[in-house]
Design a protein around this motif. Structure first.
Motif, PDB file in Angstrom:
ATOM      1  N   GLU A  42       0.812  -1.211   0.000  1.00 30.76           N
ATOM      2  CA  GLU A  42       0.000   0.000   0.000  1.00 30.76           C
ATOM      3  C   GLU A  42       0.851   1.270   0.000  1.00 30.76           C
ATOM      4  N   ASP A  43       2.104   1.160   0.395  1.00 28.80           N
ATOM      5  CA  ASP A  43       2.979   2.326   0.429  1.00 28.80           C
ATOM      6  C   ASP A  43       4.428   1.897   0.160  1.00 28.80           C
ATOM      7  N   PRO A  44       4.785   1.687  -1.116  1.00 31.77           N
ATOM      8  CA  PRO A  44       6.147   1.239  -1.434  1.00 31.77           C
ATOM      9  C   PRO A  44       7.219   2.240  -1.019  1.00 31.77           C
ATOM     10  N   TYR A  45       6.807   3.499  -0.776  1.00 30.33           N
ATOM     11  CA  TYR A  45       7.803   4.500  -0.378  1.00 30.33           C
ATOM     12  C   TYR A  45       8.520   4.099   0.912  1.00 30.33           C
ATOM     13  N   LYS A  46       7.793   3.369   1.797  1.00 31.73           N
ATOM     14  CA  LYS A  46       8.409   2.931   3.060  1.00 31.73           C
ATOM     15  C   LYS A  46       9.633   2.056   2.803  1.00 31.73           C
ATOM     16  N   SER A  47       9.600   1.303   1.692  1.00 34.53           N
ATOM     17  CA  SER A  47      10.748   0.444   1.382  1.00 34.53           C
ATOM     18  C   SER A  47      11.945   1.235   0.880  1.00 34.53           C
ATOM     19  N   TRP A  48      11.677   2.457   0.400  1.00 39.32           N
ATOM     20  CA  TRP A  48      12.769   3.271  -0.139  1.00 39.32           C
ATOM     21  C   TRP A  48      13.370   4.222   0.896  1.00 39.32           C
ATOM     22  N   ILE A  49      12.614   4.526   1.945  1.00 37.58           N
ATOM     23  CA  ILE A  49      13.089   5.516   2.923  1.00 37.58           C
ATOM     24  C   ILE A  49      14.457   5.144   3.504  1.00 37.58           C
ATOM     25  N   LEU A  55      21.615   7.488   2.211  1.00 38.66           N
ATOM     26  CA  LEU A  55      22.366   8.273   1.226  1.00 38.66           C
ATOM     27  C   LEU A  55      22.306   9.771   1.529  1.00 38.66           C
ATOM     28  N   GLY A  56      21.451  10.154   2.494  1.00 40.10           N
ATOM     29  CA  GLY A  56      21.299  11.575   2.818  1.00 40.10           C
ATOM     30  C   GLY A  56      20.503  12.327   1.772  1.00 40.10           C
ATOM     31  N   ASP A  57      19.662  11.616   0.998  1.00 36.54           N
ATOM     32  CA  ASP A  57      18.955  12.238  -0.127  1.00 36.54           C
ATOM     33  C   ASP A  57      17.450  12.371   0.097  1.00 36.54           C
ATOM     34  N   GLN A  58      16.940  11.966   1.263  1.00 37.85           N
ATOM     35  CA  GLN A  58      15.483  11.948   1.451  1.00 37.85           C
ATOM     36  C   GLN A  58      14.881  13.347   1.347  1.00 37.85           C
ATOM     37  N   ALA A  59      15.512  14.336   1.996  1.00 38.20           N
ATOM     38  CA  ALA A  59      14.965  15.701   1.972  1.00 38.20           C
ATOM     39  C   ALA A  59      14.964  16.259   0.553  1.00 38.20           C
ATOM     40  N   LEU A  60      16.031  16.025  -0.190  1.00 33.62           N
ATOM     41  CA  LEU A  60      16.091  16.524  -1.570  1.00 33.62           C
ATOM     42  C   LEU A  60      15.014  15.867  -2.420  1.00 33.62           C
ATOM     43  N   PHE A  61      14.838  14.559  -2.262  1.00 30.77           N
ATOM     44  CA  PHE A  61      13.810  13.866  -3.053  1.00 30.77           C
ATOM     45  C   PHE A  61      12.431  14.434  -2.753  1.00 30.77           C
ATOM     46  N   GLU A  62      12.117  14.584  -1.464  1.00 27.01           N
ATOM     47  CA  GLU A  62      10.779  15.059  -1.094  1.00 27.01           C
ATOM     48  C   GLU A  62      10.541  16.503  -1.531  1.00 27.01           C
ATOM     49  N   SER A  63      11.627  17.272  -1.675  1.00 27.65           N
ATOM     50  CA  SER A  63      11.464  18.648  -2.149  1.00 27.65           C
ATOM     51  C   SER A  63      11.220  18.702  -3.664  1.00 27.65           C
ATOM     52  N   LEU A  64      11.600  17.663  -4.385  1.00 28.84           N
ATOM     53  CA  LEU A  64      11.490  17.666  -5.849  1.00 28.84           C
ATOM     54  C   LEU A  64      10.250  16.932  -6.354  1.00 28.84           C
ATOM     55  N   TYR A  65       9.723  15.978  -5.548  1.00 24.10           N
ATOM     56  CA  TYR A  65       8.630  15.128  -6.047  1.00 24.10           C
ATOM     57  C   TYR A  65       7.468  15.115  -5.056  1.00 24.10           C
ATOM     58  N   GLU A  66       6.257  15.284  -5.578  1.00 24.49           N
ATOM     59  CA  GLU A  66       5.065  15.102  -4.742  1.00 24.49           C
ATOM     60  C   GLU A  66       4.652  13.639  -4.736  1.00 24.49           C
ATOM     61  N   ASP A  67       4.737  12.992  -5.913  1.00 28.29           N
ATOM     62  CA  ASP A  67       4.372  11.579  -6.021  1.00 28.29           C
ATOM     63  C   ASP A  67       5.591  10.728  -5.642  1.00 28.29           C
ATOM     64  N   LYS A  68       5.499  10.012  -4.529  1.00 25.24           N
ATOM     65  CA  LYS A  68       6.643   9.239  -4.018  1.00 25.24           C
ATOM     66  C   LYS A  68       6.584   7.793  -4.501  1.00 25.24           C
ATOM     67  N   SER A  69       6.392   7.617  -5.781  1.00 26.95           N
ATOM     68  CA  SER A  69       6.309   6.280  -6.359  1.00 26.95           C
ATOM     69  C   SER A  69       7.707   5.702  -6.583  1.00 26.95           C
TER      70      SER A  69
END
Length: 331
Positions: A42-49, A55-69
């Motif tokens: 139901e939420d594949p994003y949890k597997s990527w967090i 990698l220290g990239d979570q904040a940058l990713f969330e700032s660039l994308y609304e859809d966390k697919s």
């Protein structure tokens, strides 16, 4: 050797190693999502967090994308030009460093980097990310391994060769730590004890380091966290273990300075010797639970500081890693 040449050799090797390791992480995570019955559908994003956090990239990713697919995360880690650690940006940076010292490296080294850069520019990001294209990931891994083979067989084993080895081994040690660190973030999302999920995550970590078969040759029993940590941190024979990479870095540094391995002639050699001794003489408690997380975190910090000392000693400038600069700005 000119400090400019040393700097370019160091970063050329480091960026190629970083591209390979990012591809390994993406490939393993995608395969784990496809194969694992434990993946949160139901939420594949949890597997990527855990991967993005390590990698220290979570904040940058969330700032660039609304859809966390998964498709967007794969695009972010492979093709996004605003992510300095994406595979495309790493290969582009490696090519730029190689271009600046084209007369110093072999034509085969330049050709394989340039050919791979032109190849990745022709790829269709939407197709690669939508289809989780295994052939794309395999191509990048084979490129990195081909480059390492060309360094060994076409590049004189002199001072420049040692700077290439230092860049590649420091990056590899850092990424092995970050892959292990991903487990800490996985635990934060798994409050309830689940042995099957735990084993699947440790197996994924081993596959991310191409260590599954090598680990099995040493530990024939079930995959367990303590032994995985010990293997990936302290194996003296496995080429992706942190201790192995640090030992090879130490040999390269002392080959440059001509200082005996039992002594040190600069701060980088002193810090590196201390870190190797700390790993060699770590007791079992240092590899368990929270103590292991502290140890891994301190190794990551030490690796960054050792790279700075190498830069000060041989490149006469502050080391500038775009990915670390971005991470600090977002902290």
């Amino acid at each position: 050797m000119l400090c400019r040449v040393a700097d370019s050799l160091f970063w050329m090797a480091r960026y190629i190693e970083r591209a390979e390791n990012t591809v390994r992480l993406v490939d393993v995570t995608l395969q784990t999502l496809l194969e694992s019955e434990h993946a949160p559908e139901e939420d594949p994003y949890k597997s990527w967090i855990p991967i993005l956090s390590s990698l220290g990239d979570q904040a940058l990713f969330e700032s660039l994308y609304e859809d966390k697919s998964s498709t967007n995360i794969t695009e972010f880690l492979t093709f996004n030009t605003e992510n300095p650690s994406s595979v495309l940006q790493c290969i582009s940076a490696a090519r730029e460093n190689a271009r600046m010292i084209r007369d110093q490296i072999s034509s085969e080294m330049w050709e394989v980097i340039n050919r791979t850069y032109l190849w990745i520019k022709k790829q269709d990001p939407a197709k690669v990310c939508d289809e989780a294209d295994y052939a794309f990931f395999q191509h990048i891994k084979e490129f990195s391994q081909l480059f390492q083979g060309l360094v060994d067989t076409t590049f004189p084993h002199q001072i420049g060769f040692e700077f290439v080895k230092i860049g590649a081994n420091l990056e590899r040690a850092d990424k092995t730590c970050r892959i292990l660190d991903a487990k800490r973030y996985m635990l934060q999302d798994s409050p309830a004890k689940d042995d099957a999920l735990d084993n699947a995550q440790w197996a994924a970590i081993l596959r991310g380091c191409s260590a599954h078969e090598a680990y099995r040759r040493v530990y024939v029993a079930d995959i367990e966290g303590d032994t995985v940590r010990d293997f990936l941190l302290r194996s003296r024979d496995f080429p992706r273990s942190v201790l192995y990479c640090l030992t090879r870095t130490q040999l390269a540094l002392h080959a440059i300075s001509k200082c005996p391995i039992t002594h040190f002639s600069n701060e980088a050699e002193r810090r590196l010797g201390q870190l190797i001794a700390r790993l060699n003489y770590a007791n079992p408690n240092d590899l368990n639970g929270k103590e292991a997380s502290k140890l891994i975190e301190s190794i990551e910090t030490d690796l960054g500081e050792i790279a700075v000392e190498i830069s000060k000693r041989y490149m006469f400038s502050e080391i500038v890693d775009p990915a670390e600069d971005l991470e600090q700005a977002q902290a």
